[in-house]
Write a protein that holds these residues in place. Structure first.
Motif, PDB file in Angstrom:
ATOM      1  N   MET A   1      10.598  37.637  12.105  1.00 33.41           N
ATOM      2  CA  MET A   1      10.782  38.217  13.700  1.00 33.41           C
ATOM      3  C   MET A   1      12.639  36.941  13.516  1.00 33.41           C
ATOM      4  O   MET A   1      12.377  36.191  13.032  1.00 33.41           O
ATOM      5  N   ARG A   2      13.229  38.522  14.124  1.00 30.91           N
ATOM      6  CA  ARG A   2      14.922  37.670  14.385  1.00 30.91           C
ATOM      7  C   ARG A   2      14.241  36.589  15.766  1.00 30.91           C
ATOM      8  O   ARG A   2      14.071  37.451  17.107  1.00 30.91           O
ATOM      9  N   ILE A   3      14.350  35.989  16.026  1.00 33.43           N
ATOM     10  CA  ILE A   3      14.685  35.027  17.281  1.00 33.43           C
ATOM     11  C   ILE A   3      15.987  34.496  17.833  1.00 33.43           C
ATOM     12  O   ILE A   3      17.258  33.456  16.755  1.00 33.43           O
ATOM     13  N   ALA A   4      16.099  35.226  18.871  1.00 39.41           N
ATOM     14  CA  ALA A   4      17.750  34.746  19.351  1.00 39.41           C
ATOM     15  C   ALA A   4      17.058  32.676  19.817  1.00 39.41           C
ATOM     16  O   ALA A   4      16.069  33.094  20.752  1.00 39.41           O
ATOM     17  N   PHE A   5      18.218  32.022  20.194  1.00 36.63           N
ATOM     18  CA  PHE A   5      18.509  30.402  20.060  1.00 36.63           C
ATOM     19  C   PHE A   5      19.341  31.126  21.486  1.00 36.63           C
ATOM     20  O   PHE A   5      20.864  30.943  21.085  1.00 36.63           O
ATOM     21  N   ASP A  26      10.440  27.460   8.781  1.00 43.59           N
ATOM     22  CA  ASP A  26      10.157  26.982   8.171  1.00 43.59           C
ATOM     23  C   ASP A  26       8.602  28.594   8.795  1.00 43.59           C
ATOM     24  O   ASP A  26       7.454  28.590   7.041  1.00 43.59           O
ATOM     25  N   ALA A  27       8.822  29.141   9.700  1.00 41.65           N
ATOM     26  CA  ALA A  27       7.248  29.875   9.275  1.00 41.65           C
ATOM     27  C   ALA A  27       8.005  31.106   9.430  1.00 41.65           C
ATOM     28  O   ALA A  27       7.186  32.503   9.305  1.00 41.65           O
ATOM     29  N   GLY A  28       8.990  31.125   8.656  1.00 43.93           N
ATOM     30  CA  GLY A  28       9.977  32.745   8.060  1.00 43.93           C
ATOM     31  C   GLY A  28      10.400  33.610   9.357  1.00 43.93           C
ATOM     32  O   GLY A  28      10.588  35.249   8.850  1.00 43.93           O
ATOM     33  N   HIS A  29      10.517  32.689  10.019  1.00 51.63           N
ATOM     34  CA  HIS A  29      11.492  34.001  11.353  1.00 51.63           C
ATOM     35  C   HIS A  29      13.035  33.536  11.311  1.00 51.63           C
ATOM     36  O   HIS A  29      12.870  32.611  10.215  1.00 51.63           O
ATOM     37  N   GLU A  30      13.490  34.467  11.948  1.00 57.27           N
ATOM     38  CA  GLU A  30      15.173  34.310  11.442  1.00 57.27           C
ATOM     39  C   GLU A  30      16.039  33.475  12.666  1.00 57.27           C
ATOM     40  O   GLU A  30      16.419  35.070  13.692  1.00 57.27           O
ATOM     41  N   LYS A 165       7.008  18.613  18.817  1.00 57.97           N
ATOM     42  CA  LYS A 165       5.219  19.762  17.795  1.00 57.97           C
ATOM     43  C   LYS A 165       4.706  20.750  18.563  1.00 57.97           C
ATOM     44  O   LYS A 165       4.199  21.428  18.381  1.00 57.97           O
ATOM     45  N   ALA A 166       3.680  19.948  19.341  1.00 58.14           N
ATOM     46  CA  ALA A 166       3.238  20.861  20.245  1.00 58.14           C
ATOM     47  C   ALA A 166       3.961  22.116  20.445  1.00 58.14           C
ATOM     48  O   ALA A 166       3.141  22.922  20.584  1.00 58.14           O
ATOM     49  N   PHE A 167       5.144  22.647  21.232  1.00 56.98           N
ATOM     50  CA  PHE A 167       6.223  23.079  21.570  1.00 56.98           C
ATOM     51  C   PHE A 167       6.348  24.632  20.440  1.00 56.98           C
ATOM     52  O   PHE A 167       5.992  25.134  21.380  1.00 56.98           O
ATOM     53  N   ASP A 168       6.895  23.354  18.839  1.00 53.20           N
ATOM     54  CA  ASP A 168       6.897  25.023  18.266  1.00 53.20           C
ATOM     55  C   ASP A 168       5.858  25.727  17.376  1.00 53.20           C
ATOM     56  O   ASP A 168       5.751  26.629  17.683  1.00 53.20           O
ATOM     57  N   GLU A 169       4.584  24.523  17.787  1.00 53.25           N
ATOM     58  CA  GLU A 169       2.865  25.038  16.655  1.00 53.25           C
ATOM     59  C   GLU A 169       2.802  26.621  18.890  1.00 53.25           C
ATOM     60  O   GLU A 169       2.226  27.774  18.100  1.00 53.25           O
TER      61      GLU A 169
END
Length: 184
Positions: A1-5, A26-30, A165-169
């Motif tokens: 998945m492409r994710i905009a930051f 790390d989760a395979g996103h772009e 950590k919780a946010f990322d998960e």
């Protein structure tokens, strides 16, 4: 998945950009760094200048349709700048209206407030943003991370760098669900 930051040219809290970015990789996103101007952005460690990062895309030249989700890192200056940029605000609103997941940490909830997408929703943020969320029709809670699915798309919000950590998960789980739904 492409994710905009989405980050302003100056003022993003570096750890709130780099930590979720690395989690997405790390989760395979772009991850794609989107800003209001081409070139580079200047990140900060609180009030001290930190690293610079190259901009991949510019609001107004890309839309939510190009991405599966949006991450809004904080820092005080970052969302304060973004909320005054109509194209950035429209970009955020477009994600929510399309039902795409949005994740915001710390002061980034200001951008959600400006996009008028918190009404009827429950969020968390840096404590000083609580009144703005309430005044915009949302409910503020003091929790490490909050996932709200009222309205189109899910909002994932978090309070501070200590909650990363919780946010990322949480945002990775919500974004994976959205990606699976989109795949059919």
């Amino acid at each position: 998945m492409r994710i905009a930051f989405l980050a302003a040219p100056e003022g993003v809290e570096q750890i709130e950009l780099t930590d979720p970015w690395q989690a997405a990789v790390d989760a395979g996103h772009e991850p794609v760094l989107v800003s209001t101007k081409p070139g580079e952005i200047q990140a900060f460690h609180h009030l001290d200048k930190a690293d610079r990062f190259p901009v991949d895309d510019v609001v107004g030249q890309t839309t939510a349709e190009d991405f599966g989700g949006l991450v809004l890192p904080g820092g005080v200056a970052n969302p304060d700048y973004l909320r005054l940029n109509r194209k950035a605000v429209a970009f955020v609103r477009d994600f929510v209206e399309r039902g795409r997941p949005v994740a915001a940490i710390c002061h980034a909830a200001w951008t959600l407030v400006e996009a008028d997408v918190v009404r009827g929703r429950t969020l968390t943020s840096w404590p000083s943003v609580a009144t703005d969320i309430r005044n915009a029709g949302g409910t503020w809670v003091d929790e490490q991370v909050r996932i709200c699915d009222h309205g189109p798309g899910k909002l994932v919000t978090s309070r501070r760098p200590a909650d990363l950590k919780a946010f990322d998960e949480a945002f990775l789980e919500v974004f994976a669900e959205a990606e699976a739904r989109a795949a059919g």
